[in-house]
Scaffold this active site. Sequence first.
Site, PDB file in Angstrom:
ATOM      1  N   GLY A 124       0.826  -1.199   0.000  1.00 19.44           N
ATOM      2  CA  GLY A 124       0.000   0.000   0.000  1.00 19.44           C
ATOM      3  C   GLY A 124       0.860   1.249   0.000  1.00 19.44           C
ATOM      4  O   GLY A 124       2.052   1.226   0.341  1.00 19.44           O
TER       5      GLY A 124
ATOM      6  N   VAL B 110       4.143   0.921   2.238  1.00 18.60           N
ATOM      7  CA  VAL B 110       4.262  -0.338   2.962  1.00 18.60           C
ATOM      8  C   VAL B 110       4.534  -1.460   1.968  1.00 18.60           C
ATOM      9  O   VAL B 110       3.850  -1.568   0.939  1.00 18.60           O
ATOM     10  CB  VAL B 110       2.987  -0.648   3.775  1.00 18.60           C
ATOM     11  CG1 VAL B 110       3.180  -1.915   4.593  1.00 18.60           C
ATOM     12  CG2 VAL B 110       2.651   0.519   4.700  1.00 18.60           C
TER      13      VAL B 110
ATOM     14  N   ASP C  90      -7.216   7.236  16.291  1.00 24.80           N
ATOM     15  CA  ASP C  90      -7.754   7.054  14.933  1.00 24.80           C
ATOM     16  C   ASP C  90      -8.359   5.664  14.788  1.00 24.80           C
ATOM     17  O   ASP C  90      -8.153   4.988  13.782  1.00 24.80           O
ATOM     18  CB  ASP C  90      -6.651   7.275  13.897  1.00 24.80           C
ATOM     19  CG  ASP C  90      -7.213   7.405  12.479  1.00 24.80           C
ATOM     20  OD1 ASP C  90      -8.387   7.784  12.340  1.00 24.80           O
ATOM     21  OD2 ASP C  90      -6.472   7.119  11.521  1.00 24.80           O
TER      22      ASP C  90
END
Length: 680
Positions: A19, A26, A135
């Site tokens: 990603g 990543v 988050d």
Amino acid sequence: MMERGYLVSGRYQIIDTLGEGGMANVYLAEDTFLHRQVAVKVLRMDLQHDQATIRRFQREAKATCELSHPNIVSVYDVGSDDGMQYIVMEYVQGEDLKAFIERHFPMPLSEVLDMMDQILSAMQLAHSQGIIHRDLKPQNILVTPTGQVKIADFGIAVALNDQSATQTNSLLGSVHYISPEQARGGMATPRSDIYALGIILYELLTGKVPFAGDSAVTIALKHFHEEIPSMRALNDAIPQPLENVVLKATAKDPAQRYQSAAAMAQDLKTSLDPERANEPKFVATTVDQDLAATKVLADLPAAVSTSELAGQNQANAAEAKTATTATTATTATPEAKAKKKRKWLPWAIGGGVILLAGLIFALVLLFGKRDVVVPDLAGMSQSEATSALADHDLKVGQLVYENSTAIAKDLVIRSIPGKSSSVKADSQVRLVLSKGAKTYRISDYADLEYNEVKEKLTKAGLTVKRKSKSSDSIAAGRIIKQSIASGKRVVAKETTITLTVSSGEPTFALRDLTSYSKKSVQDYAEDKDIKVNFVEAYSDSVDSGSVISTDPTAGTMITTGTTITVTMSKGADPAQAERSFSKTIAIPFVSSSDTSSSDASSDDTSDNSAGSSASSAATTGNKIVIYIGDADHAIESIYKTLTITQDTNVTLNFTVKGDNTAEYRITRDGELFDSGSVTP
């Protein structure tokens, strides 16, 4: 971007890209030391010299390294490779909770409670060590194929004792899960995470978030002012105690929420207990009006920092001071002031405009356009994304379409640049929109080889199941019918197709025909439409005229028209019939006087000696040993021994099979007396 095969710090070999984000990329990598797959998060090259970003990146590593829990993604290593900051983390196979809910909703309540118990356990550990996630959302929670959940992305997590962070990092998570105090720019606490956990539980139970809107501001306002929609109105199978857990976790006032993740977990565990069935609905007390009236800033989801607020206050103060000075300086008469104003007003206005234009031009040359952060647009519609970008002084650029199984059709998958990227105001942001899941067109597989079709469908991502059925017209191994009609388009990874495959002609298990008569066998064969080949054999155990065995054996699956071989008994084999008989043999007694010397002395002494010897022999007798060989005895083994003192008749009993003969052998005092063969 790192290329495949690149060896990070001489240890982690890049395999693929997992990603790309606004701060880091990543990668999937192989740990060449421990021979395991890992995820390597690498700070983007354009941010390698941004000290604030580096500190945030290092803070993520620090926050997660301090947490060791089976439901938190583990950090294995932190380092730098040729100036590139990286974090090595546990590679978790599976999908995020958002996609899991989309695929599996509705889920059993017990499964929902188990998932939440794992999440709460992990957050209790984080909070106990002074770390707030800030988050929490389903996109940051991974689900393994075995159902284990793991919380990821502590990238904006901040330790409670990190005072500098509390002043400069008022970061907000996704607006659908954000607590009211975070949305207004307040400091996040563990109860802010609990609010997000309540929203996640709501989504697990209902399949959707409680608040939606056209913009982030609209959604944030709903978090301030609107009550959580009733879950029981959507699904009356949800018990009131379970809804109460959500209502308490999402109370507007943090003080009315659970005081810890452990307290929420404990309440959740008993929410399905019958003892709590009649529990009243949880109702929070009235929220503080100052909180309810708080203005939501237009550039959500990024709240204004303390320094920005201070700067605005200074500007306001300067304006007030200027106004006061102007008022104080006015001492002339109204007429004089009017004349002076008429005389100098055009020049003042013109000079002011020129000065202002020059100042603006100088500022533009000096500073350029201000930097803004790209919001998280994933899951939004195009119109929602356009509004969110406008709130951040950004514009929609090129539209790109991709297939996605996680994001519904026409919703945003991601943006380019990605979320949290720092760009200049008025920049264009490309939107990657979902075309929906990639579909696969089902063909007509009738009469095709099952193995070939299965291989093709499996490669396409479908799950293939097999069902067998006999057929008179379709050859064995070929497909008779399919569960999904030809021409239909399906999402491969979400589809299971069942293929009914021919096992050939109808089969049945051959009955055990042992001891059946020939007529009974023929009747059975006629009923099952099979053919019989009869053979005969002798049997000592099965009566003549009955079935000894079949080929194939009983229980074997056969089809109509098959020929079986049935062996019928002829009874015992005459050649193997046993016959018994006997033979009598006369064995004369032999005394020692019969073998004395013919020239024996006639004197008295000799006569006395001879008489004594005869008497001894008569007393001792003859030793007779008999051997016989027949069906029951071997000729080498002694059959009988006896001692005779007179002529004796001995009867020998024999058993033979068929036409075989018997034999015997007799010794007397160690010497062969008689032997021979005998027949019945």
